[in-house]
Scaffold this active site. Structure first.
Site, PDB file in Angstrom:
ATOM      1  N   GLY A  85       3.286  42.335  19.301  1.00 46.46           N
ATOM      2  CA  GLY A  85       3.137  43.466  18.396  1.00 46.46           C
ATOM      3  C   GLY A  85       3.765  44.762  18.874  1.00 46.46           C
ATOM      4  N   SER A  86       4.689  44.686  19.841  1.00 47.07           N
ATOM      5  CA  SER A  86       5.286  45.955  20.293  1.00 47.07           C
ATOM      6  C   SER A  86       6.063  46.617  19.161  1.00 47.07           C
ATOM      7  CB  SER A  86       6.188  45.728  21.515  1.00 47.07           C
ATOM      8  OG  SER A  86       7.266  44.900  21.183  1.00 47.07           O
TER       9      SER A  86
ATOM     10  N   ASP B 255      18.377  34.846  11.651  1.00 45.16           N
ATOM     11  CA  ASP B 255      19.240  35.933  12.145  1.00 45.16           C
ATOM     12  C   ASP B 255      20.581  35.983  11.422  1.00 45.16           C
ATOM     13  OD1 ASP B 255      17.233  36.410  14.032  1.00 45.16           O
ATOM     14  OD2 ASP B 255      18.146  35.027  15.462  1.00 45.16           O
TER      15      ASP B 255
ATOM     16  N   ASP C  72      17.607  36.205   5.185  1.00 44.35           N
ATOM     17  CA  ASP C  72      17.780  35.103   4.238  1.00 44.35           C
ATOM     18  C   ASP C  72      17.167  33.846   4.852  1.00 44.35           C
ATOM     19  OD1 ASP C  72      19.621  34.151   6.048  1.00 44.35           O
ATOM     20  OD2 ASP C  72      21.387  34.657   4.853  1.00 44.35           O
TER      21      ASP C  72
ATOM     22  N   ASN D  76      14.581  42.308   9.289  1.00 44.17           N
ATOM     23  CA  ASN D  76      14.256  41.854  10.636  1.00 44.17           C
ATOM     24  C   ASN D  76      14.994  42.745  11.621  1.00 44.17           C
ATOM     25  OD1 ASN D  76      13.219  40.126  12.694  1.00 44.17           O
ATOM     26  ND2 ASN D  76      15.218  39.127  12.814  1.00 44.17           N
TER      27      ASN D  76
ATOM     28  N   GLU E 155      15.609  49.984  19.679  1.00 49.35           N
ATOM     29  CA  GLU E 155      14.821  49.474  18.543  1.00 49.35           C
ATOM     30  C   GLU E 155      13.799  50.506  18.068  1.00 49.35           C
ATOM     31  OE1 GLU E 155      13.018  45.643  18.959  1.00 49.35           O
ATOM     32  OE2 GLU E 155      14.720  44.806  20.015  1.00 49.35           O
TER      33      GLU E 155
ATOM     34  N   HIS F  67      16.669  42.313  15.450  1.00 49.56           N
ATOM     35  CA  HIS F  67      17.010  41.302  16.452  1.00 49.56           C
ATOM     36  C   HIS F  67      17.543  42.020  17.689  1.00 49.56           C
ATOM     37  CE1 HIS F  67      18.124  37.349  17.892  1.00 49.56           C
ATOM     38  NE2 HIS F  67      19.253  37.882  18.317  1.00 49.56           N
TER      39      HIS F  67
HETATM   40  C1  GRF Z   1      11.625  42.821  19.621  1.00 49.73           C
HETATM   41  O1  GRF Z   1      12.417  42.945  20.754  1.00 49.73           O
HETATM   42  C2  GRF Z   1      12.452  42.470  18.408  1.00 49.73           C
HETATM   43  O2  GRF Z   1      13.810  42.566  18.637  1.00 49.73           O
HETATM   44  C3  GRF Z   1      12.105  41.055  18.109  1.00 49.73           C
HETATM   45  O3  GRF Z   1      10.816  40.854  18.637  1.00 49.73           O
HETATM   46  C4  GRF Z   1      10.645  41.700  19.736  1.00 49.73           C
HETATM   47  C5  GRF Z   1       9.264  42.291  19.792  1.00 49.73           C
HETATM   48  O4  GRF Z   1       8.269  41.362  19.763  1.00 49.73           O
HETATM   49  N1  GRF Z   1      12.245  40.799  16.716  1.00 49.73           N
HETATM   50  P1  GRF Z   1       6.777  41.887  19.578  1.00 49.73           P
HETATM   51  O5  GRF Z   1       6.766  42.873  18.456  1.00 49.73           O
HETATM   52  O6  GRF Z   1       6.339  42.536  20.842  1.00 49.73           O
HETATM   53  O7  GRF Z   1       5.981  40.652  19.300  1.00 49.73           O
END
Ligand code: GRF
Length: 222
Positions: free
Chosen positions: A22-23, A159, A155, A116, A188, A118
């Site tokens: 959940g970061s 990715d 889609d 999304n 991000e 990535h």
């Molecule tokens: C992030 O680095 C993002 O790029 C990818 O998931 C990572 C974070 O995972 N989509 P989380 O939110 O800590 O579970």
């Protein structure tokens, strides 16, 4: 464009899909709390796992959480249809994947409104199995001079959907997967809330315009 004090104004309803720590959700909530997400409201979190920190973060923030687990369904189609039903109930304007690791066979209507992020410069280092540390290890093994993050529409392929924007970071000679991940995650934290805020301001149709701009070589956030 959304005018916040207009009588017909209503905030952008955002649903977040996650599978783990959940970061990304925490970053979005921090942006909201710092008034960097005016006009957006997180209405629901859907998690593909029960006991993950992302669920705890959501509940602590007072957000309704639905858990929809692939293991409770026979195949990807049945899981996808259950996920879609849960999302429909939340009636989101925008769906934001935040570390969501499942294959959702999303209907066409959600392909215009699902994002999304990535942790690499797609189309490089994407696809099945390319998540978390695997991505940064692959970037280092390929001796890439730079990496970054990509925000894209989703889609039915991993990715793969149209790119909205990217942010680049250097790869340093003494990087390991953790130091590179930290640099990419800092990028991000900046760019994902910016994209969501822009959708809240300009409406969902901005996403198609943004993807067209990116395809022409322009950054829609510039
Ligand atoms: C992030 O680095 C993002 O790029 C990818 O998931 C990572 C974070 O995972 N989509 P989380 O939110 O800590 O579970």
């Amino acid at each position: 464009m959304a005018i916040i004090n207009h009588p017909e104004y209503r905030p952008l309803r955002v649903a977040v899909l996650l599978s783990g720590g959940g970061s990304t959700l925490a970053n979005i909530l921090a942006a909201r709390d710092a008034d960097r997400l005016a006009g957006a409201q997180i209405v629901r979190v859907l998690s593909s796992r029960t006991n993950v920190h992302g669920v705890t973060i959501a509940r602590q923030a007072g957000i309704d959480v639905d858990v929809v687990r692939p293991r409770d369904f026979n195949d990807a189609a049945a899981f996808s249809s259950a996920l879609t039903t849960h999302l429909d109930a939340a009636n989101p304007d925008l769906v934001v994947m935040a570390g969501f690791l499942c294959h959702w066979l999303l209907p066409a209507r959600y392909q215009r409104s699902t994002l999304n992020i990535h942790p690499a410069l797609l189309p490089k280092f994407g696809g099945r199995g390319m998540f978390g540390e695997h991505v940064h290890r692959a970037v280092l093994a390929a001796r890439e001079p730079e990496s970054g993050c990509t925000v894209h529409l989703v889609d039915q392929e991993y990715d793969h959907g149209p790119i909205i924007t990217q942010r680049r970071v250097p790869v340093l000679s003494d990087d390991d997967p953790h130091t590179l991940a930290a640099r990419v995650q800092a990028a991000e934290r900046e760019v994902y809330p910016q994209v969501i805020e822009r959708v809240a301001r300009e409406g969902g149709q901005w996403l198609a315009r943004a993807a067209a701009m990116w395809a022409r070589g322009e950054d829609p956030l510039a």
